[in-house]
Design a protein around this motif. Sequence first.
Motif, PDB file in Angstrom:
ATOM      1  N   ASN A 227      44.623   8.988  76.025  1.00  0.00           N
ATOM      2  CA  ASN A 227      45.304  10.254  76.315  1.00  0.00           C
ATOM      3  C   ASN A 227      46.571  10.022  77.125  1.00  0.00           C
TER       4      ASN A 227
ATOM      5  N   LEU B 196      39.039   6.480  76.717  1.00  0.00           N
ATOM      6  CA  LEU B 196      39.531   7.769  76.216  1.00  0.00           C
ATOM      7  C   LEU B 196      40.685   8.289  77.076  1.00  0.00           C
ATOM      8  N   ALA B 197      40.528   8.201  78.386  1.00  0.00           N
ATOM      9  CA  ALA B 197      41.579   8.653  79.296  1.00  0.00           C
ATOM     10  C   ALA B 197      42.847   7.834  79.103  1.00  0.00           C
TER      11      ALA B 197
ATOM     12  N   ARG C 129      32.385  13.326  81.035  1.00  0.00           N
ATOM     13  CA  ARG C 129      31.965  12.628  82.269  1.00  0.00           C
ATOM     14  C   ARG C 129      30.810  13.359  82.946  1.00  0.00           C
TER      15      ARG C 129
ATOM     16  N   VAL D  86      37.552  15.031  78.249  1.00  0.00           N
ATOM     17  CA  VAL D  86      37.076  13.805  78.898  1.00  0.00           C
ATOM     18  C   VAL D  86      36.267  14.138  80.147  1.00  0.00           C
ATOM     19  N   GLU D  87      36.740  15.090  80.940  1.00  0.00           N
ATOM     20  CA  GLU D  87      36.016  15.459  82.157  1.00  0.00           C
ATOM     21  C   GLU D  87      34.659  16.080  81.832  1.00  0.00           C
TER      22      GLU D  87
ATOM     23  N   VAL E 145      35.488   9.345  69.880  1.00  0.00           N
ATOM     24  CA  VAL E 145      34.352  10.189  70.269  1.00  0.00           C
ATOM     25  C   VAL E 145      33.380  10.344  69.096  1.00  0.00           C
TER      26      VAL E 145
ATOM     27  N   LEU F 276      34.680   6.246  78.630  1.00  0.00           N
ATOM     28  CA  LEU F 276      35.439   7.397  79.115  1.00  0.00           C
ATOM     29  C   LEU F 276      36.799   6.980  79.658  1.00  0.00           C
TER      30      LEU F 276
ATOM     31  N   HIS G  55      42.795  17.425  76.032  1.00  0.00           N
ATOM     32  CA  HIS G  55      42.071  16.154  75.941  1.00  0.00           C
ATOM     33  C   HIS G  55      41.477  15.776  77.301  1.00  0.00           C
TER      34      HIS G  55
END
Length: 217
Positions: free
Chosen positions: A113, A109-110, A188, A184-185, A139, A106, A180
């Motif tokens: 972004n 991914l952040a 999470r 992601v959140e 993903v 994660l 995005h």
Amino acid sequence: MAKSTSDTGSVRWAVSRIREMITVMELLPGQQIRQEDMASRLNVSRAPIREALGILQSEGVLDYQRNVGYSVKRLTVQDLEQAYLMRRVLEREVINALPELSAAQLDELAEINGRIKEAGDVADVLTIQQLNNEFHFFVFRASGLDLIVDELRRIWSLTEAYRSVYLYEAEARKRIVEEHAAIVEALRRGDRAAVVELSDQHRSRVPSRLAAVFSTE
């Protein structure tokens, strides 16, 4: 006789460069590509160009007509709608098959972004497109549904030139980063239903925007 490593590398490089030219609209949908002209433009021999064009044609990025040659694939609005319908169906399946992603995944991914935001701030459309693909396929690959992910990559390739148009809008670039971040959140939290819904909203903006730009020819 087997190809040399340098020949294979030249073909891969040519494929990558032609993709980039389509993404940044140096080559437009419907535009013809002449092997000799492209070889001169990229400063390589015609052999890797010929192979690169064949690869891109097999992926659906280019069209080929006998006695005419290659051209950048031109889609109608209906074609785009069908491509996005296929994406919606397949991406939902992929997202629903996702395992719980690790904190490290994660965070990565952040980080991707964050790089998209940096590229967006300077309107670097090519980098945004590349990183956007990286974000989503990071993903998708986590699902383990490799055959479906391979098909998704083919469908994404079909619309590459058209999706880049959307990225020239400053508001669209900002919105992509925000959406995005929301995805992601939701990942999470482990809220798969929210990821599906947010992805549907995120995806739907492009065809609705392009419908006003491209004709149905």
